[in-house]
Structures are given as C-alpha cells and as structure tokens.
Design a protein around this motif. Sequence first.
Motif, PDB file in Angstrom:
ATOM      1  N   ASP A 110      -5.384  -0.108   0.363  1.00 41.40           N
ATOM      2  CA  ASP A 110      -5.290   1.285  -0.084  1.00 41.40           C
ATOM      3  C   ASP A 110      -6.664   1.911  -0.211  1.00 41.40           C
ATOM      4  OD1 ASP A 110      -2.686   1.975  -0.131  1.00 41.40           O
ATOM      5  OD2 ASP A 110      -2.373   1.685  -2.283  1.00 41.40           O
TER       6      ASP A 110
ATOM      7  N   LYS B 282       0.284   0.960   5.112  1.00 44.75           N
ATOM      8  CA  LYS B 282       1.578   0.305   5.313  1.00 44.75           C
ATOM      9  C   LYS B 282       1.638  -0.380   6.673  1.00 44.75           C
ATOM     10  CE  LYS B 282       4.250   3.233   2.248  1.00 44.75           C
ATOM     11  NZ  LYS B 282       5.276   4.255   2.093  1.00 44.75           N
TER      12      LYS B 282
ATOM     13  N   PRO C  89       0.831  -1.214   0.000  1.00 42.44           N
ATOM     14  CA  PRO C  89       0.000   0.000   0.000  1.00 42.44           C
ATOM     15  C   PRO C  89       0.860   1.256   0.000  1.00 42.44           C
ATOM     16  CG  PRO C  89      -0.657  -1.518   1.755  1.00 42.44           C
ATOM     17  CD  PRO C  89       0.643  -2.011   1.224  1.00 42.44           C
ATOM     18  N   VAL C  90       0.270   2.386  -0.398  1.00 44.02           N
ATOM     19  CA  VAL C  90       1.020   3.649  -0.413  1.00 44.02           C
ATOM     20  C   VAL C  90       0.642   4.568   0.743  1.00 44.02           C
ATOM     21  CG1 VAL C  90       1.338   3.655  -2.916  1.00 44.02           C
ATOM     22  CG2 VAL C  90      -0.642   4.806  -1.939  1.00 44.02           C
ATOM     23  N   THR C  91      -0.467   4.276   1.419  1.00 41.98           N
ATOM     24  CA  THR C  91      -0.875   5.159   2.506  1.00 41.98           C
ATOM     25  C   THR C  91      -0.163   4.746   3.797  1.00 41.98           C
ATOM     26  OG1 THR C  91      -2.708   3.749   3.176  1.00 41.98           O
ATOM     27  CG2 THR C  91      -3.166   5.399   1.494  1.00 41.98           C
TER      28      THR C  91
END
Lengths: 439, 329
Positions: free
Chosen positions: B314, B275, B269-271
């Motif tokens: 995400d 994470k 994930p990028v958030t």
Amino acid sequence: MLKALKAFKGGVSLPHHKHTEHCKTVEMGIPKKVAIPMLQHIGAPCSPLVKKGDRVKAGQKIGDSDAFVSSPVHSSVSGTVTDVRPMLYPGGFEVVCVEIESDGLQEIFEGIAPPVGLEKKELIRAIRDSGLVGLGGAGFPTSIKLSPPPDKNLDILVVNGAECEPFITSDFREMLENPGGIIEGIRAIMDLTGVKKAFIGIESNKHEAIGLFSRRLKDVPDIDVVSLRTRYPQGGEKQLIYAVTGRRVPAGKLPSDVGVLVQNINTASFIASFLKTGMPLIKKKVTVDGSAVRNSMNVEVLIGTPLRDVFEFCGGFKEEPGKIIMGGPMMGVAQFSLDNSVVKHTNALLAFGRKDAELQKESVCIRCGKCVNACPMELLPIYINACVNKGRFEETLKYDINNCIECGSCSYVCPAKRHLVQSIRYGKAELRKMASAKK
Amino acid sequence: MEYNLIAGSSPHIRSSESTPGIMRDVIIALLPAAAAAIYFFGIRALLVILVTVLSCVASEYAATRIMKKSTTVGDYTAAVTGLLLAFNLPPSIPFWIAAIGGVFAVVVVKQLFGGLGHNFVNPALAARAFLMASWPVAMTTWTQPRVDAVSMATPLGVDAVSSATPLAMLKSGGLSSLPLPDLSSLFFGNVAGCLGETSALALLLGAAYLIARRVITLEIPVAFIATVALMTWIFGGHSLFTGYPLYHILAGGLMLGAFFMATDYTTSPVTFKGKIIMGIGCGLITSIIRLYGGYPEGVSYSILLMNLAAPLIDRYTIPRSFGGEKSNA
C-alpha cells in the motif's frame, strides 16, 4: 444533445429524493424582519454602510469591501435598520449582520437601472456591484471569474446543471421555468469573456430539462447540451469539466488553468435578469424538503429571511426537527439555529426528524477499501483518516490531502460509519494553521 | 419554539451498508461450500464447522471481556473466521484440535494485535499454519468423499477411508500417476481435501454472490488465479509449456484462497495496483511451493506471506490523485 466525453472514477450512486421536481417555484413574500450577513461569499467580509435607525430600500447596497475577492451585499427589503451586530455563524465564527425591519412596501432603491451602453470592463464592474456570487453553493464572486488574468485563455464555458445532490431541485426548476433567461445569460457570459463555445451539463435523470434545452438550442451551433452520467458528485467542478471537456484541472489549480469557465444555471439566468433590470441579487430560489417538513416545495426567498419564516411558509414541521441543513445532504451545512438567514448561495433548506438526524456510531476501520473506490479525486481516504487521527498532519500531504473536494462520498459508503471527510477537513485546517505559524 | 438541533459535519446521509452486513454477506457466500462439504464428507464436516465457529465466537467474547473492550461478537467477524478455519481443515480433524485452532485464530492473531481491522495476517490461515506445525499428521490425514463419482448416490456407512489429495498425487507421480480424479470431480468437489476447498462450483457460486454484492472486487482473485495458471502451464510439465493449468486451478485450495482468503480486507492492500501485486505475489508463491516446494499445496502460505507485505505494498502504490502530481511514494 451530446454525450459526456469522460466518466470520472469513483463517486457514489445516491437515492435521488427529488420530491420537489414538479413543484413550481412559489414566491414567499416579504418577511417582517431580515438579517443580512456581511459575508455571503468566499473572500473578505463587507463593512456595513448603514447604521441603526437608517431607512433603506430594496436593492440598496448596505455593505461592501475594497478587497479584490469580495462581493457587496444589498438590502432585500425596504424598511428601517434595527441593528448592526455580530451574529454567530455556522462554522463557529461571528459575522456582522444588518437587521432590517421591513415596512412591507418593498420600495425599490432609486439608483437601480439596467446597465446599458457599458464597455465590457464596466459591465463586469456592474456585475460585481450586483453582488453576484456563484449560486451553485460555493459563493465565489462571479465578476472575478468573468475577468481572468490575461495569461489565462478561456475557450469553453460549462454551465452546471448537474444538480447531483439529493433533494435539491432549484436548478432543475430554473431550467424548466426560465430556459430563455438561462440561454440569454450564457450568451452574455460568452460575449463578456470571448468564449466561443458553451456546454450545458445536465445529469441524465433530468430528461425534461435535457429535452427542453436540446429543442431550444437545435439551431444554435455554439451552445450544446451534454447529458451527464447520473452519479454523485457529477456537479463537482473538476468532475464536471472532465466529463464535458475531457480536461483534468491540476491539483491546486483553477478551471481557468485549463481554459474552462464554469457557471451555475442560476448564475447564468441572474446575469440575464440583471442586464434587463439592474436589480441586484436580493432573492434566491430555494428547495425546502426533508422528512420533517410538512409541504416540500420550491420557494423564492428574499435574502436575509430567517430560516424559521421559510419553514413556516412551507407549513411548518410535521415532526420535531433534529437537523436543519442548508444545502444538500452530502455537502450542506447543518444549522444550529432557525434564526440563521437565507444567504446568496442557499439552494436548499432541509429539515430531518430526530430519527433521520441521529449520528451513527463510528466503529473500527475494517480496511474494506470502499472509500478508495468511491473517491472521485482518486485519493486514499482510509490513510488520510488514519494519519489525522494520529495527529500526523504532515504525512497527509503524501496522500494529497489538499486535493480533496470534501464531497463526502467516502463517509457515505463507509460501512464502519467513520467520519472520513470530517477528519480530512480537520487535517486541512491543521495544515493551514501550521503553514501560517511558519510565516 | 426552540429545537435541539444536531449540527454534525456533512455528509448528513450514510449508505445502509454496515460491517455486520458485509460479514453476513460473507457467511451467506460461504454457505454453498459448507453445504458441499457436508454433502461430500458427511455429518462430521458439519460438526467440525460448528466446533470452529463456536470456538472462535466464544474466544472473541472471552477475549474482549477480559480486555474490558465492548464485545464485538455482534459484527459476525468471529463467525466468519470460524467458518473459514473449518474450511481449511481436513474432515477427520479431532474436534479438540479444531477448537484450539479457533482460539489461536481469534485470541492470538486477532485480539492480541488489536482486534478487528488490526490483525496482521489472516486469522484462519495463521491458525491453519499453527495447527499444521503442531499436529502435522492430523492435519494431513484425508478422507475420501462418500459420494461415488459415477453414480452421485450417497452410499451410507462408507466413512474415513484414507486417501491422498489430488495435488499430493500430482506431486508424487506427476500426471502419469493415475488414477487422478478427473476434472469434473474436482469441479463438483468429489475429491479428498480440506472441507471448504472441495467444490470449485460451490465456491464460485459464493464468489459470484460476493462480487454481485460488491463485497469483494475481482483484482486479487483474477491476478492470483491467472498467475497460477500461467506458472503451472509454463513450468508444471516435464518440459516448458506442457503443464496442466486447469488441474491446478481446480485442485487444492486455490478457489477458496483466491476469492475468500486473499481478499480479506484487513490483510490485503486497498489500492488497485496493490491488489494486483497481492494477487500476482500469491500466485507466484503458490506455484513455486506446488511445483518445487516440500508441500503439495501452497495457497495458505502464499497468502500469509503476502499478508505481511500488504502494508508495504500500500505504501508504495499510492495512486496519482485526480489532477495530482505523480504519486509521492
């Protein structure tokens, strides 16, 4: 000197390139010809008040509008109107421009007198008629900010001296060259709005300016200098307010909704000079820099001066320019022609050589998330970009697309060189189109 | 004169970071662990690394050519996949199996799903799982490192002695099944296991480099390792709270997985919240497999399972934007 209360999340650390920070502002003089656009602000364009063949004098109003959000424009020279015609503007739309051939005499318009003995309301009206707009770059008419609706209770004035864009030093130079004027302007704004407390926010790397104002304001209890973290976009309105006051401007709202009024350094000092002289806004401090410029310098330019003349005044180009930017490299607008004019909110003109101007090739997103960490508005540029590229514009609302301030931090850090902020702008425009189609 | 001006959209400057630059950093960060693998398992480790890297790069080139896409060998991502795949193989793996692993990782897992940025699970780990299912014996035949734990001298000629990994020993007999390798052997890497997981020290060096270069952030590794520590401490012993978390952290593939595999951009994930969830999820699944599952080690399966959940994570962890309403997810 005070320390900033809060540090916004995200942002990027940029190379400063403040090559002109020690370049004293030089007056450029009178150009042969000026082209003054009828739209140099956010709001409705003005209608020209002059026609071909008319004689005009410096400071004479040549365009105005009845719309609430608008700002009149004035001739910056004395001379003869040679044409009134639409010109293509960066942004792809046409704006009516008044072309004036200067007679070199710079005769001042007779009606100009200091606005003395006026009521607050009349004074704000006079400031409107001076053509003043926010000189930080956005160009919002100042008089509107000075007269908020009665339900908005302003209690803090934040003066923006962050100047977080690389290269630009026109605010910094104004702070060093005219601190008295800035303080007078701040005092005038406080009197006009009834705001009891003012802060001057300056990025920590401009210690000369911080030191100067700290000394001058030592015994002034209601104006303080705040040293801000040097991080882009510290001068973004919402970031600045958060840093100085700890208040968050809600999405879609204005600073006045949290009781804050923000003015740029040069806006404040213009108010001071206007109160003394009554001279409308006809000139601008501009930083001229970039790899293609021979002599980087700070220049005081008459509004309407063609960009070509300004660069020529700075020694011309030392290499073929590939890109000309009005404003900073992060948010400035690339110009397609040197015939475009300097306008009210022009704070820098940058010219870059072909090598520096070349667009980098976009590659696929590797989902590194650097754009997410860089976003000062705590958005997810990666997903907005993906939605826009697929044409799923309504889905971008889920990601708060309209809360984006278009600072460009996401595009700057992207290792895949993706055009993130460009796609966000495009997405916003498509959403606006869809909204107006529904009406 | 008139100039030919470029009128692109702002920002007009870009950082110097690039995808190949990031991948080069990852390769640099993996070098200490590669050196440790060669030191402990000999020249064969180097050969396995060469085979997987070559296989991955060649597969990438061939796949992009066949699909008539511009070749992406130059971004080094295939080389990174090859290196990570080698790190997940036992030193005695037959070369042809290692080569098949490389083809599977790049062609099936990466390119067939759209190439860089589109693979739905970590290619190296998916290949490991594929090889594990196809050649289970070859994939679980471990060799004893060649270095004597006490002298640290390199005795020549001692090779390919069958052995069990520390986690397998722990699994079959618990802590009482001595002689378990001591903690310092685990830390420096003098134990049987996959190529790249052997030395915690070398992996930490590489991880520190990645963090300093801002290639990875700490959320996933810290949440992952902390969860494994907590779970194995609570449930790892004969009664509650008598486990041996340090052993679980240093043994097996946890360091490699937490810092280099679970942090894989495409499949995580990028958030921020996402994470943390990713790390905790990996830690839980790893601990459950290690303590209660059929396999002694669960790092790679935990990451693969969480990879599958990453898009969903995400979607449900969209942060509240600055001054925004509560998240709209």
